[in-house]
Design an enzyme around this catalytic site. Sequence first.
Site, PDB file in Angstrom:
ATOM      1  N   HIS A 198       0.831  -1.220   0.000  1.00  0.00           N
ATOM      2  CA  HIS A 198       0.000   0.000   0.000  1.00  0.00           C
ATOM      3  C   HIS A 198       0.859   1.262   0.000  1.00  0.00           C
ATOM      4  CE1 HIS A 198      -0.188  -0.240   4.696  1.00  0.00           C
ATOM      5  NE2 HIS A 198       0.604   0.755   4.387  1.00  0.00           N
ATOM      6  N   GLU A 242      -5.078   0.285   0.147  1.00  0.00           N
ATOM      7  CA  GLU A 242      -4.790  -1.128   0.330  1.00  0.00           C
ATOM      8  C   GLU A 242      -4.949  -1.865  -1.001  1.00  0.00           C
ATOM      9  OE1 GLU A 242      -3.306  -1.960   2.856  1.00  0.00           O
ATOM     10  OE2 GLU A 242      -4.316  -1.607   4.766  1.00  0.00           O
TER      11      GLU A 242
HETATM   12  C1  F6R Z   1       1.638   6.506   6.591  1.00  0.00           C
HETATM   13  C2  F6R Z   1       1.315   5.781   5.377  1.00  0.00           C
HETATM   14  C3  F6R Z   1       1.656   4.342   5.187  1.00  0.00           C
HETATM   15  C4  F6R Z   1       3.058   3.977   5.669  1.00  0.00           C
HETATM   16  C5  F6R Z   1       3.272   2.485   5.518  1.00  0.00           C
HETATM   17  C6  F6R Z   1       4.635   2.033   6.007  1.00  0.00           C
HETATM   18  O1  F6R Z   1       1.249   7.846   6.500  1.00  0.00           O
HETATM   19  O2  F6R Z   1       0.719   6.349   4.521  1.00  0.00           O
HETATM   20  O3  F6R Z   1       1.555   4.035   3.815  1.00  0.00           O
HETATM   21  O4  F6R Z   1       4.000   4.681   4.932  1.00  0.00           O
HETATM   22  O5  F6R Z   1       2.280   1.787   6.216  1.00  0.00           O
HETATM   23  O6  F6R Z   1       4.732   2.265   7.377  1.00  0.00           O
HETATM   24  P1  F6R Z   1       6.130   2.114   8.124  1.00  0.00           P
HETATM   25  O7  F6R Z   1       7.007   3.155   7.571  1.00  0.00           O
HETATM   26  O8  F6R Z   1       5.830   2.342   9.571  1.00  0.00           O
HETATM   27  O9  F6R Z   1       6.618   0.730   7.816  1.00  0.00           O
END
Ligand code: F6R
Length: 260
Positions: free
Chosen positions: A137, A142
Site C-alpha cells: 500500500h 490497500e
Molecule cells: C503513513 C502511510 C503508510 C506507511 C506504511 C509504512 O502515513 O501512509 O503508507 O507509509 O504503512 O509504514 P512504516 O514506515 O511504519 O513501515
Amino acid sequence: MEIVIVPDAAAGGELIASAIAELVTRKPDALVGVATGSTPLPIYTALTAKVAGGLDVSRVRICQLDEYVGLPAGHPESYRSTVIRQVVEPLGLSEASFIGPDGTAEDVAAEAIHYDRALAEAGGVDFQILGIGTDGHIGFNEPCSSLASRTRIKTLTEQTRVDNARFFEDDIEQVPHHVITQGIGTILEARHVVLLATGANKADAVAATVEGPLSALVPASALQLHPHATVVVDEAAAAGLKLADYFRATYAAKPSWQSI
Ligand code: F6R
C-alpha cells in the site's frame, strides 16, 4: 521510475532531505506531502539538521497523506499529532502551514472531497514522501484500490492493523479500522513522488512495485505511471530486485548536477 539503492536508512533520509532542501531553495513556499510511520523518520531528522544548519523553511507548507478515522482530536497516534510532533515542531513551522484531513469529521465522505479540493487550491503537492506497506500500500490505499482513486475512506487490512499495532501498545484492538487517505490518483498528481523503503520486510513489496506488473493488487506499482517517481531503498529492501546491479550502475553514472 528511478531506483536508488542506498547503504542504510540514514543515507536514504539524507538523500531525500537534500532533494527537499534543493526544492525549497528553488521554491520557498513548496507544498511538501509528508507520510507517517517509522520509515520517513530519517528524512525528518536529516531535514531538521539542515534547518539547524541554516536552511530556511519558514515559507514551506506541508500536507498530510492520510489520517485515522475516529481517533479523538489530539490523540497522540492521530496522524495530525504525529506530524506536528515529528515535522512541524522540529522544523519550526506553524500549524497554520499544515493541512490534513479531519479524521473526526462527522461526514467523512464530504471531508475527503474537501481535502482533495484543498490540495488543488493549495496549488498541488510539489514533493510527496511515501512509505510502503508490507502489502504494497501507499498512503492507505490497500490492495485492489482503484488506481484512479481520489481521497476517500478506506478500510485497513488485518495485516496493516497488525503492522501498526506497535504504535498502539501492541494492542490491535486499539488500531482503527478506517482511514481517510489520499487516493492513488491524488498521489500521482504530486509533481515529484519519492518512496522510501527500508528493511527486509519491505523487500517483496519493493520488488513487486518496481519490477512487477502494474496492478491494483500492488498499489505502489501505480508509481510506474508517474513521470517523476523515485524509489529509494536500503540494501535489505532491495534484496528482491533482479535489476539491482543495473539500478546501481545507473545511479553511479548519473551526472553530479542532477539530483533525484
Ligand atoms: C503513513 C502511510 C503508510 C506507511 C506504511 C509504512 O502515513 O501512509 O503508507 O507509509 O504503512 O509504514 P512504516 O514506515 O511504519 O513501515
